[in-house]
Scaffold this motif. Structure first.
Motif, PDB file in Angstrom:
ATOM      1  N   ASP A 134       0.808  -1.215   0.000  1.00  0.00           N
ATOM      2  CA  ASP A 134       0.000   0.000   0.000  1.00  0.00           C
ATOM      3  C   ASP A 134       0.845   1.270   0.000  1.00  0.00           C
ATOM      4  O   ASP A 134       0.322   2.373   0.009  1.00  0.00           O
ATOM      5  N   GLY A 135       2.163   1.162  -0.017  1.00  0.00           N
ATOM      6  CA  GLY A 135       3.024   2.301  -0.247  1.00  0.00           C
ATOM      7  C   GLY A 135       3.124   3.280   0.893  1.00  0.00           C
ATOM      8  O   GLY A 135       2.910   4.481   0.716  1.00  0.00           O
ATOM      9  N   GLN A 136       3.452   2.832   2.092  1.00  0.00           N
ATOM     10  CA  GLN A 136       3.635   3.755   3.200  1.00  0.00           C
ATOM     11  C   GLN A 136       4.938   4.525   3.044  1.00  0.00           C
ATOM     12  O   GLN A 136       5.932   4.007   2.569  1.00  0.00           O
ATOM     13  N   ILE A 137       4.909   5.789   3.476  1.00  0.00           N
ATOM     14  CA  ILE A 137       6.069   6.665   3.432  1.00  0.00           C
ATOM     15  C   ILE A 137       6.366   7.137   4.850  1.00  0.00           C
ATOM     16  O   ILE A 137       5.465   7.529   5.589  1.00  0.00           O
ATOM     17  N   VAL A 138       7.619   7.081   5.237  1.00  0.00           N
ATOM     18  CA  VAL A 138       8.038   7.590   6.533  1.00  0.00           C
ATOM     19  C   VAL A 138       9.004   8.739   6.290  1.00  0.00           C
ATOM     20  O   VAL A 138      10.035   8.558   5.638  1.00  0.00           O
ATOM     21  N   SER A 139       8.671   9.924   6.800  1.00  0.00           N
ATOM     22  CA  SER A 139       9.539  11.088   6.670  1.00  0.00           C
ATOM     23  C   SER A 139      10.085  11.468   8.036  1.00  0.00           C
ATOM     24  O   SER A 139       9.347  11.513   9.020  1.00  0.00           O
ATOM     25  N   PHE A 140      11.383  11.733   8.090  1.00  0.00           N
ATOM     26  CA  PHE A 140      11.995  12.154   9.342  1.00  0.00           C
ATOM     27  C   PHE A 140      13.259  12.934   9.005  1.00  0.00           C
ATOM     28  O   PHE A 140      14.041  12.534   8.142  1.00  0.00           O
ATOM     29  N   GLY A 141      13.434  14.075   9.672  1.00  0.00           N
ATOM     30  CA  GLY A 141      14.591  14.913   9.390  1.00  0.00           C
ATOM     31  C   GLY A 141      14.645  15.251   7.913  1.00  0.00           C
ATOM     32  O   GLY A 141      13.658  15.690   7.319  1.00  0.00           O
ATOM     33  N   HIS A 175       7.471   1.525  14.349  1.00  0.00           N
ATOM     34  CA  HIS A 175       7.193   1.577  15.790  1.00  0.00           C
ATOM     35  C   HIS A 175       7.764   2.868  16.388  1.00  0.00           C
ATOM     36  O   HIS A 175       8.629   2.834  17.263  1.00  0.00           O
ATOM     37  N   PRO A 176       7.312   4.030  15.889  1.00  0.00           N
ATOM     38  CA  PRO A 176       7.876   5.293  16.391  1.00  0.00           C
ATOM     39  C   PRO A 176       7.585   5.490  17.871  1.00  0.00           C
ATOM     40  O   PRO A 176       6.518   5.105  18.370  1.00  0.00           O
ATOM     41  N   HIS A 177       8.573   6.052  18.587  1.00  0.00           N
ATOM     42  CA  HIS A 177       8.461   6.379  20.012  1.00  0.00           C
ATOM     43  C   HIS A 177       8.274   5.147  20.894  1.00  0.00           C
ATOM     44  O   HIS A 177       7.913   5.283  22.063  1.00  0.00           O
ATOM     45  N   PRO A 234      10.873  10.256  15.213  1.00  0.00           N
ATOM     46  CA  PRO A 234      10.741  11.245  14.141  1.00  0.00           C
ATOM     47  C   PRO A 234      10.574  12.619  14.744  1.00  0.00           C
ATOM     48  O   PRO A 234      10.147  12.760  15.884  1.00  0.00           O
ATOM     49  N   GLU A 235      10.909  13.647  14.001  1.00  0.00           N
ATOM     50  CA  GLU A 235      10.754  15.002  14.506  1.00  0.00           C
ATOM     51  C   GLU A 235       9.277  15.327  14.688  1.00  0.00           C
ATOM     52  O   GLU A 235       8.393  14.678  14.119  1.00  0.00           O
TER      53      GLU A 235
END
Length: 241
Positions: A134-141, A175-177, A234-235
């Motif tokens: 399903d094309g998840q995107i994770v953005s950080f910094g 699994h952020p945080h 992540p920020e």
């Protein structure tokens, strides 16, 4: 398997090459054997094995150097490293250079076949760390991780990831945080039956930090939780899309 997987075995021991070629053929693999890495490295740009079994101690260029060269070419072909050395640090270094698994000599051909099946299964099935349809995107910094295409972008430029690096970064990003122990990260990234030294997990974390952190010595996104393991941070305002 409906189609035989092509396995390259690179080892300077002719008896072992013959034994593995015969045994793996009975396991429905298509096997090519080589006594050193020169010919396989020449073939790689135009031929695609499904997996490489690579001996650490080779005449001329050793297995670690060969593994580094293959990964330096941006090639993510699965690699299982063979080593006759008993020092665990050699196995850690093998994983650090981009190997997907390792196996100490002497070993039973049946165990190698099982590990080959396991590595190929991780590549082909939607196991933990695999790309999502399903094309998840994770953005950080200044980074952007595309879970569907298995790609990492930093400041608009693509960063090459090995299979192990992608699986580990994806496990953290999903699994952020949430503080994760090394054992849990191994399970998420490699599957519940994976056998990986905790030290090799620390090495892979260090490699990821060098790839994504502005200052790897003071990580902002892949942080250490003392006495526990690691946590992905992540920020503010940036999370899984």
């Amino acid at each position: 398997m409906s189609q035989s997987s092509l396995i390259w075995v690179i080892d300077d021991d002719p008896e072992l090459r013959s034994l593995l070629a015969e045994y793996l053929a009975r396991e429905n693999f298509d096997v090519r054997t080589f006594s050193d890495a020169a010919d396989p490295l020449r073939r790689l740009p135009r031929e695609r094995p499904d997996l490489i079994v690579l001996d650490l101690m080779l005449p001329g260029e050793d297995g670690l150097s060969v593994c580094r060269r293959i990964r330096g070419m941006g090639d993510e072909v699965p690699i299982i490293m063979l080593t006759a050395r008993s020092d665990p640090i050699d196995r850690v270094i093998g994983i650090e250079t981009g190997a997907d698994d390792y196996l100490g000599k002497p070993f039973l051909p049946r165990e190698l076949a099982a590990r080959i099946h396991a590595v190929l299964r991780r590549r082909r099935m939607p196991t933990p760390g695999a790309p999502l349809p399903d094309g998840q995107i994770v953005s950080f910094g200044n980074c952007r991780l595309d879970l569907a295409s298995r790609s990492l972008w930093r400041e608009g430029e693509r960063v090459e990831l090995t299979t192990g690096e992608f699986s580990l970064l994806a496990a953290l990003a999903r699994h952020p945080h949430q503080p994760l122990t090394r054992e849990r990260l191994i399970e998420l990234a490699r599957g519940p039956e994976a056998e990986t030294y905790e030290r090799s997990m620390d090495v892979q974390i260090s490699r990821l930090r060098r790839l994504v952190e502005p200052n790897p010595t003071r990580p902002r996104h892949i942080q250490t939780v003392w006495g526990v393991g690691y946590v992905f941070v992540p920020e503010s305002g940036e999370a899984i899309a």
